[in-house]
Motif scaffolding. Structure first.
Motif, short mmCIF file in Angstrom:
data_model
loop_
_atom_site.label_atom_id
_atom_site.label_comp_id
_atom_site.label_asym_id
_atom_site.label_seq_id
_atom_site.Cartn_x
_atom_site.Cartn_y
_atom_site.Cartn_z
N ILE A 381 0.77 -1.15 0.42
CA ILE A 381 0.11 -0.06 0.16
C ILE A 381 1.11 1.05 0.49
O ILE A 381 1.87 1.05 0.36
CB ILE A 381 -1.06 -0.47 1.16
N GLY A 382 0.76 2.40 -0.91
CA GLY A 382 1.02 3.16 -0.65
C GLY A 382 2.23 3.54 -1.51
O GLY A 382 3.12 4.66 -0.93
N THR A 383 2.45 2.36 -3.04
CA THR A 383 4.40 2.80 -3.14
C THR A 383 3.62 2.26 -4.69
O THR A 383 2.31 1.66 -4.71
CB THR A 383 4.80 1.17 -2.34
N SER A 384 4.45 3.42 -5.38
CA SER A 384 4.17 3.26 -6.94
C SER A 384 5.11 1.91 -7.92
O SER A 384 5.90 1.84 -7.55
CB SER A 384 4.62 4.30 -7.54
N GLU A 385 3.86 2.35 -8.11
CA GLU A 385 4.42 0.91 -9.18
C GLU A 385 4.21 0.78 -10.97
O GLU A 385 3.58 1.91 -11.04
CB GLU A 385 4.69 -0.51 -9.09
N ILE A 386 5.11 0.26 -11.85
CA ILE A 386 5.00 -0.03 -13.42
C ILE A 386 4.52 -0.91 -13.03
O ILE A 386 5.60 -1.70 -12.93
CB ILE A 386 6.35 0.54 -13.91
N TRP A 387 3.01 -0.85 -13.82
CA TRP A 387 2.69 -1.92 -14.61
C TRP A 387 2.69 -2.13 -16.60
O TRP A 387 2.27 -0.81 -16.61
CB TRP A 387 1.14 -2.12 -14.10
N PHE A 410 -4.28 5.45 -12.53
CA PHE A 410 -3.15 5.27 -12.88
C PHE A 410 -3.32 6.51 -13.86
O PHE A 410 -3.92 6.79 -14.11
CB PHE A 410 -2.76 3.97 -13.54
N GLU A 411 -1.75 6.65 -14.17
CA GLU A 411 -1.25 7.44 -15.22
C GLU A 411 -1.21 6.24 -16.11
O GLU A 411 0.08 6.21 -16.12
CB GLU A 411 -0.10 8.37 -14.28
N ILE A 412 -0.97 6.66 -17.30
CA ILE A 412 0.00 5.96 -19.13
C ILE A 412 0.46 6.97 -19.23
O ILE A 412 0.95 8.19 -19.25
CB ILE A 412 -1.24 6.42 -19.96
N LEU A 413 1.90 5.99 -18.93
CA LEU A 413 3.36 6.98 -19.14
C LEU A 413 3.93 6.61 -20.65
O LEU A 413 4.08 7.65 -21.07
CB LEU A 413 4.49 6.01 -18.24
N LYS A 414 3.48 5.28 -20.77
CA LYS A 414 3.85 5.08 -23.18
C LYS A 414 3.48 4.28 -22.63
O LYS A 414 3.06 3.14 -22.60
CB LYS A 414 5.39 5.29 -22.98
N ARG A 415 3.31 3.94 -24.77
CA ARG A 415 2.53 3.45 -25.50
C ARG A 415 3.49 2.73 -26.36
O ARG A 415 3.53 3.57 -27.19
CB ARG A 415 1.23 3.68 -25.47
N GLU A 416 3.57 1.74 -26.78
CA GLU A 416 4.65 1.00 -28.04
C GLU A 416 3.09 1.12 -29.08
O GLU A 416 2.46 0.23 -28.86
CB GLU A 416 5.10 0.48 -27.69
N ARG A 442 2.05 3.73 -14.49
CA ARG A 442 1.98 3.96 -13.32
C ARG A 442 0.66 4.02 -12.30
O ARG A 442 0.29 5.03 -12.09
CB ARG A 442 2.73 5.79 -13.57
N VAL A 443 1.40 3.17 -10.92
CA VAL A 443 0.07 2.93 -10.12
C VAL A 443 0.61 3.06 -8.71
O VAL A 443 0.58 3.08 -8.61
CB VAL A 443 -0.94 1.86 -10.89
N ILE A 444 -0.76 3.46 -8.09
CA ILE A 444 -0.17 3.82 -6.56
C ILE A 444 -1.94 3.33 -5.78
O ILE A 444 -2.63 3.57 -6.65
CB ILE A 444 0.10 4.66 -6.13
N PHE A 445 -1.53 2.61 -4.74
CA PHE A 445 -2.55 2.08 -4.78
C PHE A 445 -3.13 2.27 -2.38
O PHE A 445 -2.27 2.68 -2.52
CB PHE A 445 -3.14 0.85 -4.13
N HIS A 446 -3.84 3.26 -2.50
CA HIS A 446 -4.51 3.85 -0.94
C HIS A 446 -5.35 3.20 -0.59
O HIS A 446 -5.06 3.33 0.88
CB HIS A 446 -4.65 5.41 -1.00
N LYS A 447 -6.06 2.44 -0.76
CA LYS A 447 -6.87 1.65 0.08
C LYS A 447 -6.16 0.84 0.11
O LYS A 447 -5.52 -0.10 -0.41
CB LYS A 447 -8.50 1.15 -0.73
#
Ligand SMILES: [Cu+2]
Length: 476
Positions: A381-387, A410-416, A442-447
Motif C-alpha cells: 500500500i502507498g508505493t508506486s509501481e509500473i505495470w 493510474f497514469e499512462i506513461l507510454k505506449r508502443e 504508473r499506479v499507486i494504491f491507497h486503499k
C-alpha cells in the motif's frame, strides 16, 4: 426491418478493426455517408436522462437503496424485451455525490441468480469494491459503506459476478456514479441540463424482440458487434440542448465494442476529463476513441437552430440526433480546469508485467485463466509501481484489450504503437491495449484489499473477462 431504417452495420467489429492497425484519427471512408442516412432515420423520441438516485440522510451518511431486478422494456415497435435493471426496467439511476461524503448502500438482489455491484473507478477498500467476492445471493442484500475519497470524476457501477458479468451487463445492469468537488464547477454542472451523462451500448435483438447475447465462441473471442445502438437505453434518440455549452459525460458501457466518436458536422469540442477526473486543461479534438469501461468528458459548443449527429466513425452510424433552437449563453471554459494528476514515483519502483493472450476458448493473463481461489499479485500500500501491459499479438487472434485495474487511478506513461491521446491523459483506470502494443502505467494504491476480498485487474471486454482474462491482487 427497423434496423435498416437508420443503421448501417459494418460486418467487421470495431475491436477487430483496431487490432488490424487502423488508427482512430484516420477515419474510415466516412465522408458524406452519414448525412443522408441520418435524414432518413426514424423519429425515436427524446434522449432519456437517467434519474438521480434518491437518498436519505442517516447518521451523517447518504443512504441509497438499490434493487437489482428482472423487468421488461419496450425498445421498438410493439415488442417487449426481457431486461434487467436497477430500480427500473433497464440501466440504473445516477448516483451523484460529493468528495468527502460518507455513503451507505443497501443493494438488494431480486434477480433469480447471484450478482454483485462493482463501483468502477472508485477508490474503496476491497471489501466494499463489489467484485466477484462480494456476491449477493438471490433475495438477499449487500450493505456497504465508505467515504468518497477522491477527486471529481465520472465513475459507474455494474455487476462483477464470476463468469456472468457479460450477460448481466448486457441485460441492463449499469449506472453512473458521479463525484463532484470544487473543480467540477469549472465545467457545466447542472445535471440533465448542461451536464449530460451518455452511456453508449450496442445490442442484438432476435426476431421476437429479445436480446440475443452470445451465440458462439467466435462472439466471445472476437466481440459481438451488436447492430442496434442504445444511448441511455434508447435507440437513436434526439437531444435538444438548452444551453450553448454542454458537458457530455460519455461512458462506453458496451461489452466489447470500441467507438470513435465525433460529430457529423466535424465540429471541434473540448476534451475536459478522462476516467478518473478533470484534466488540467481542455484540449480541442474532433474524434475520441472510447473502449469498453472507459469514460471521457467533452464540452461541446452548439449553434442556434442547428441539426447534427453524434456519430461513431468505426461503424459509420449516427448514435444520437442533436437539434437546437434558442440557446442560453454559457460562460467560456477557464484555461485551467483542475490541478494536474500525477503520481510521485516511489524509490525503486517495482515493475510487474501482464501478458494478455487469447487461446482456443480461453483468454489469459500471464498464461493463466482467472481463478477465484488464487492471489496473483501482492502489492504494498502507498508505493508506486509500473505495470507493463503487453498485448501478445498472435496471427490467429488479433484483439484489442481494454485493461482495467480496481481500487485506483493510474497514469499512462507510454505506449508502443500509438500515442497517448489527450482523452487518455490524467487519472485513468482503464486503458486500451491494441494488438501488439505495450503500455506502461504508473499506479499507486491507497486503499486496502486483503486475500478474502482482493481487487481485480482484467480485460473490460466482458466476454474476455468471463473467459478468464482476469487476475486478483491484494494491497496491504
Ligand atoms: Cu480482452
Amino acid at each position: 426491418m427497423f434496423r435498416r431504417d437508420f443503421l448501417r452495420f459494418s460486418a467487421i467489429s470495431a475491436t477487430a478493426l483496431l487490432a488490424t492497425g487502423c488508427k482512430p484519427e484516420e477515419g474510415f471512408a466516412f465522408d458524406g455517408l452519414m448525412g443522408s442516412q441520418s435524414r432518413e432515420s426514424e423519429e425515436r423520441g427524446a434522449l432519456p436522462i437517467p434519474p438521480l438516485a434518491e437518498y436519505t440522510k442517516t447518521e451523517g451518511k447518504k443512504s441509497f437503496d438499490l434493487e437489482v431486478r428482472a423487468a421488461e422494456k419496450n425498445f421498438f415497435g410493439s415488442k417487449m424485451t426481457k431486461t434487467f435493471g436497477v430500480n427500473g426496467d433497464f440501466l440504473g439511476p445516477t448516483i451523484k455525490v460529493n468528495r468527502g461524503d460518507k455513503v451507505w448502500f443497501n443493494v438488494k438482489n431480486s434477480l433469480s441468480e447471484k450478482t454483485t455491484i462493482h463501483w468502477h473507478g472508485l477508490h474503496v477498500d476491497g471489501k466494499n469494491d463489489g467484485g466477484p467476492h462480494q456476491v449477493i445471493p438471490v433475495g438477499e442484500s449487500w450493505k456497504t459503506d465508505f467515504e468518497i475519497d477522491q477527486r471529481a470524476c465520472t465513475a459507474w457501477y455494474h455487476p462483477h459476478q464470476m463468469d456472468r458479468t457479460g450477460y448481466q451487463v448486457y441485460m441492463g445492469i449499469a449506472g453512473f456514479f458521479l463525484i463532484d468537488d470544487e473543480e467540477s464547477k469549472n465545467l457545466p454542472h447542472e445535471y440533465g441540463v448542461d451536464d449530460i451523462p451518455l452511456v453508449i451500448q450496442d445490442r442484438r435483438f432476435s426476431q421476437d424482440g429479445e436480446f440475443r447475447y452470445i451465440s458462439s465462441m467466435h462472439d466471445r473471442m472476437m466481440g459481438m458487434a451488436g447492430d442496434v445502438f442504445l444511448v441511455n437505453g434508447a435507440i437513436h434518440p434526439t437531444f435538444e440542448p438548452k444551453n450553448e455549452r454542454v458537458r457530455l459525460r460519455v461512458l462506453n458501457g458496451s461489452n466489447s465494442r470500441i467507438y470513435t466518436l465525433g460529430f457529423d458536422n466535424k465540429q471541434e469540442f473540448d476534451v475536459v476529463a478522462s476516467d478518473g477526473g478533470i484534466l488540467e486543461r481542455p484540449t480541442k479534438m474532433k474524434k475520441i476513441l472510447v473502449s469498453p469501461g472507459e469514460r471521457v468528458e467533452i464540452v461541446v459548443k452548439f449553434s442556434k437552430n442547428s441539426a447534427l449527429n453524434l456519430i461513431d466513425y468505426m461503424s459509420e452510424t449516427s448514435l444520437m440526433k442533436i437539434e437546437t433552437k434558442d440557446l442560453a449563453t454559457s460562460k467560456e471554459l477557464p484555461e485551467k480546469l483542475a490541478q494536474p494528476f500525477s503520481i510521485t514515483p516511489s524509490k525503486n519502483e517495482k515493475l510487474r508485467v501482464f501478458d494478455l493472450s487469447m487461446g482456443r476458448g480461453v483468454a489469459l493473463i500471464n498464461n493463466k485463466q482467472m481463478s477465484i481461489s488464487r492471489i496473483d499479485e501482492e502489492v504494498e500500500i502507498g508505493t508506486s509501481e509500473i505495470w507493463r501491459i503487453r498485448n501478445n499479438q498472435s496471427m490467429m487472434m488479433r484483439m484489442a484489450h481494454p485493461f482495467h485495474i480496481h481500487g485506483c487511478s493510474f497514469e499512462i506513461l507510454k505506449r508502443e504503437g500509438r500515442p497517448i491521446y489527450a482523452f487518455e491523459k490524467g487519472a485513468k483506470d482503464t486503458v486500451l491495449v491494441a494488438s501488439g502494443e505495450v503500455v506502461d502505467v504508473r499506479v499507486i494504491f491507497h486503499k486496502r484489499a486483503d486475500k478474502e476480498n482482493p481487487y481485480m485487474y482484467h480485460c473490460h471486454n466482458l466476454e474476455h473477462e468471463d473467459l478468464g482474462m482476469m487476475g486478483q491482487f491484494t494491497v496491504t
